[in-house]
Design a protein around this motif. Sequence first.
Motif, PDB file in Angstrom:
ATOM      1  N   ARG A  73     -22.483 -29.933  29.983  1.00  0.00           N
ATOM      2  CA  ARG A  73     -21.198 -29.379  30.384  1.00  0.00           C
ATOM      3  C   ARG A  73     -21.370 -28.798  31.778  1.00  0.00           C
ATOM      4  NH1 ARG A  73     -17.873 -24.236  27.804  1.00  0.00           N
ATOM      5  NH2 ARG A  73     -15.922 -24.630  28.931  1.00  0.00           N
ATOM      6  N   THR A  74     -20.413 -29.100  32.656  1.00  0.00           N
ATOM      7  CA  THR A  74     -20.410 -28.474  33.970  1.00  0.00           C
ATOM      8  C   THR A  74     -19.074 -27.772  34.169  1.00  0.00           C
ATOM      9  OG1 THR A  74     -19.632 -30.532  35.021  1.00  0.00           O
ATOM     10  CG2 THR A  74     -22.020 -30.104  35.043  1.00  0.00           C
ATOM     11  N   LEU A  75     -19.145 -26.601  34.747  1.00  0.00           N
ATOM     12  CA  LEU A  75     -17.971 -25.845  35.177  1.00  0.00           C
ATOM     13  C   LEU A  75     -18.098 -25.726  36.695  1.00  0.00           C
ATOM     14  CD1 LEU A  75     -18.144 -23.125  32.414  1.00  0.00           C
ATOM     15  CD2 LEU A  75     -16.400 -24.910  32.613  1.00  0.00           C
ATOM     16  N   THR A  76     -17.071 -26.200  37.407  1.00  0.00           N
ATOM     17  CA  THR A  76     -17.169 -26.322  38.860  1.00  0.00           C
ATOM     18  C   THR A  76     -15.890 -25.855  39.518  1.00  0.00           C
ATOM     19  OG1 THR A  76     -18.532 -28.306  38.512  1.00  0.00           O
ATOM     20  CG2 THR A  76     -17.648 -27.960  40.722  1.00  0.00           C
ATOM     21  N   TYR A  77     -16.011 -24.907  40.436  1.00  0.00           N
ATOM     22  CA  TYR A  77     -14.855 -24.512  41.219  1.00  0.00           C
ATOM     23  C   TYR A  77     -14.485 -25.652  42.164  1.00  0.00           C
ATOM     24  CZ  TYR A  77     -15.164 -19.494  40.054  1.00  0.00           C
ATOM     25  OH  TYR A  77     -15.170 -18.279  39.424  1.00  0.00           O
ATOM     26  N   ALA A  78     -13.176 -25.796  42.429  1.00  0.00           N
ATOM     27  CA  ALA A  78     -12.711 -26.808  43.369  1.00  0.00           C
ATOM     28  C   ALA A  78     -11.563 -26.249  44.192  1.00  0.00           C
ATOM     29  CB  ALA A  78     -12.263 -28.063  42.635  1.00  0.00           C
ATOM     30  N   ARG A  79     -11.565 -26.635  45.448  1.00  0.00           N
ATOM     31  CA  ARG A  79     -10.437 -26.387  46.342  1.00  0.00           C
ATOM     32  C   ARG A  79     -10.015 -27.753  46.851  1.00  0.00           C
ATOM     33  NH1 ARG A  79      -9.842 -21.719  50.886  1.00  0.00           N
ATOM     34  NH2 ARG A  79      -7.676 -22.191  51.410  1.00  0.00           N
ATOM     35  N   VAL A  80      -8.781 -28.136  46.537  1.00  0.00           N
ATOM     36  CA  VAL A  80      -8.330 -29.493  46.814  1.00  0.00           C
ATOM     37  C   VAL A  80      -7.088 -29.441  47.710  1.00  0.00           C
ATOM     38  CG1 VAL A  80      -7.664 -31.700  45.810  1.00  0.00           C
ATOM     39  CG2 VAL A  80      -9.150 -30.150  44.512  1.00  0.00           C
ATOM     40  N   HIS A  81      -7.195 -30.097  48.857  1.00  0.00           N
ATOM     41  CA  HIS A  81      -6.076 -30.154  49.799  1.00  0.00           C
ATOM     42  C   HIS A  81      -5.476 -31.552  49.771  1.00  0.00           C
ATOM     43  CE1 HIS A  81      -3.794 -28.503  53.166  1.00  0.00           C
ATOM     44  NE2 HIS A  81      -3.803 -29.740  53.648  1.00  0.00           N
ATOM     45  N   HIS A  82      -4.147 -31.616  49.680  1.00  0.00           N
ATOM     46  CA  HIS A  82      -3.402 -32.888  49.635  1.00  0.00           C
ATOM     47  C   HIS A  82      -2.408 -32.885  50.798  1.00  0.00           C
ATOM     48  CE1 HIS A  82      -4.367 -31.700  45.453  1.00  0.00           C
ATOM     49  NE2 HIS A  82      -4.560 -32.991  45.240  1.00  0.00           N
ATOM     50  N   VAL A  83      -2.447 -33.922  51.621  1.00  0.00           N
ATOM     51  CA  VAL A  83      -1.527 -34.067  52.747  1.00  0.00           C
ATOM     52  C   VAL A  83      -0.363 -34.942  52.302  1.00  0.00           C
ATOM     53  CG1 VAL A  83      -1.277 -34.973  55.096  1.00  0.00           C
ATOM     54  CG2 VAL A  83      -3.390 -33.798  54.424  1.00  0.00           C
ATOM     55  N   GLY A  84       0.850 -34.489  52.589  1.00  0.00           N
ATOM     56  CA  GLY A  84       2.027 -35.261  52.219  1.00  0.00           C
ATOM     57  C   GLY A  84       2.142 -36.549  53.010  1.00  0.00           C
ATOM     58  N   ALA A  85       2.724 -37.568  52.379  1.00  0.00           N
ATOM     59  CA  ALA A  85       2.947 -38.855  53.030  1.00  0.00           C
ATOM     60  C   ALA A  85       4.347 -39.342  52.680  1.00  0.00           C
ATOM     61  CB  ALA A  85       1.901 -39.869  52.563  1.00  0.00           C
ATOM     62  N   GLY A  86       4.821 -40.352  53.405  1.00  0.00           N
ATOM     63  CA  GLY A  86       6.152 -40.903  53.148  1.00  0.00           C
ATOM     64  C   GLY A  86       7.206 -39.818  53.243  1.00  0.00           C
ATOM     65  N   PRO A  87       8.049 -39.685  52.222  1.00  0.00           N
ATOM     66  CA  PRO A  87       9.105 -38.671  52.277  1.00  0.00           C
ATOM     67  C   PRO A  87       8.558 -37.238  52.271  1.00  0.00           C
ATOM     68  CG  PRO A  87       9.025 -39.664  50.101  1.00  0.00           C
ATOM     69  CD  PRO A  87       8.098 -40.455  50.984  1.00  0.00           C
ATOM     70  N   MET A  88       7.292 -37.056  51.968  1.00  0.00           N
ATOM     71  CA  MET A  88       6.684 -35.718  51.954  1.00  0.00           C
ATOM     72  C   MET A  88       5.824 -35.458  53.193  1.00  0.00           C
ATOM     73  SD  MET A  88       8.016 -34.397  49.328  1.00  0.00           S
ATOM     74  CE  MET A  88       7.114 -32.855  49.325  1.00  0.00           C
ATOM     75  N   ALA A  89       5.896 -36.345  54.197  1.00  0.00           N
ATOM     76  CA  ALA A  89       5.126 -36.161  55.429  1.00  0.00           C
ATOM     77  C   ALA A  89       5.449 -34.798  56.037  1.00  0.00           C
ATOM     78  CB  ALA A  89       5.436 -37.276  56.420  1.00  0.00           C
ATOM     79  N   GLY A  90       4.445 -34.116  56.501  1.00  0.00           N
ATOM     80  CA  GLY A  90       4.609 -32.781  57.077  1.00  0.00           C
ATOM     81  C   GLY A  90       4.437 -31.668  56.058  1.00  0.00           C
ATOM     82  N   SER A  91       4.358 -32.021  54.786  1.00  0.00           N
ATOM     83  CA  SER A  91       4.138 -31.046  53.723  1.00  0.00           C
ATOM     84  C   SER A  91       2.691 -31.144  53.245  1.00  0.00           C
ATOM     85  CB  SER A  91       5.068 -31.313  52.543  1.00  0.00           C
ATOM     86  OG  SER A  91       6.412 -31.181  52.916  1.00  0.00           O
ATOM     87  N   PHE A  92       2.298 -30.162  52.451  1.00  0.00           N
ATOM     88  CA  PHE A  92       0.964 -30.191  51.856  1.00  0.00           C
ATOM     89  C   PHE A  92       1.030 -29.520  50.500  1.00  0.00           C
ATOM     90  CE2 PHE A  92       1.062 -25.914  53.439  1.00  0.00           C
ATOM     91  CZ  PHE A  92       0.297 -25.189  52.549  1.00  0.00           C
ATOM     92  N   TYR A  93       0.021 -29.780  49.697  1.00  0.00           N
ATOM     93  CA  TYR A  93      -0.203 -29.032  48.474  1.00  0.00           C
ATOM     94  C   TYR A  93      -1.700 -28.779  48.380  1.00  0.00           C
ATOM     95  CZ  TYR A  93      -0.551 -27.474  43.694  1.00  0.00           C
ATOM     96  OH  TYR A  93      -0.834 -26.722  42.584  1.00  0.00           O
ATOM     97  N   GLU A  94      -2.048 -27.523  48.181  1.00  0.00           N
ATOM     98  CA  GLU A  94      -3.450 -27.155  48.022  1.00  0.00           C
ATOM     99  C   GLU A  94      -3.588 -26.378  46.727  1.00  0.00           C
ATOM    100  OE1 GLU A  94      -7.135 -25.521  50.664  1.00  0.00           O
ATOM    101  OE2 GLU A  94      -5.136 -24.868  51.237  1.00  0.00           O
ATOM    102  N   CYS A  95      -4.606 -26.730  45.966  1.00  0.00           N
ATOM    103  CA  CYS A  95      -4.835 -25.997  44.731  1.00  0.00           C
ATOM    104  C   CYS A  95      -6.302 -25.607  44.621  1.00  0.00           C
ATOM    105  CB  CYS A  95      -4.404 -26.807  43.506  1.00  0.00           C
ATOM    106  SG  CYS A  95      -5.170 -28.425  43.340  1.00  0.00           S
ATOM    107  N   MET A  96      -6.511 -24.487  43.986  1.00  0.00           N
ATOM    108  CA  MET A  96      -7.843 -23.990  43.721  1.00  0.00           C
ATOM    109  C   MET A  96      -7.952 -23.748  42.234  1.00  0.00           C
ATOM    110  SD  MET A  96      -7.509 -21.708  47.014  1.00  0.00           S
ATOM    111  CE  MET A  96      -5.906 -22.452  47.292  1.00  0.00           C
TER     112      MET A  96
END
Length: 137
Positions: A77-100
């Motif tokens: 079993r592994t427990l791992t912190y993550a920080r994930v950045h998503h860049v918007g594309a198409g109709p979402m260009a210029g937006s982002f979503y980041e989750c931790m």
Amino acid sequence: MDDRAALIERLAEIAAAIDGRDWETIAGAFTPDAHGYGKDGGPDAIVAQMRAHLDGVGATQHLLGNHRVEVDGDRARTLTYARVHHVGAGPMAGSFYECMGEYDDRWVRHGDAWLLSRRSFEIRIGLGDFAVLRGAD
């Protein structure tokens, strides 16, 4: 390489495959009966779920850390912190979503390789527009 190092390396390989949209590598990281991202049905169902959230997204980057690893023979079993950045594309260009959050992964050893039998990700912090996560147009 010991089991702990091998599992951490495997986590990095999977993160890079996600960011590279290498669906074949991702499918090969799961056991045939795996559960992941809320889906049963093995690699095909898991990859379909991932694609429904990432095929319409621009670049992503998964940063992993604070690894906790428990190995019990051929299971782990592994427990791992993550920080994930998503860049918007198409109709979402210029937006982002980041989750931790934290991945909670269960592994089974198959020969020399570790495969995921179960994967979940608990989002603890979300920033930006969740609508950035979308399938292809």
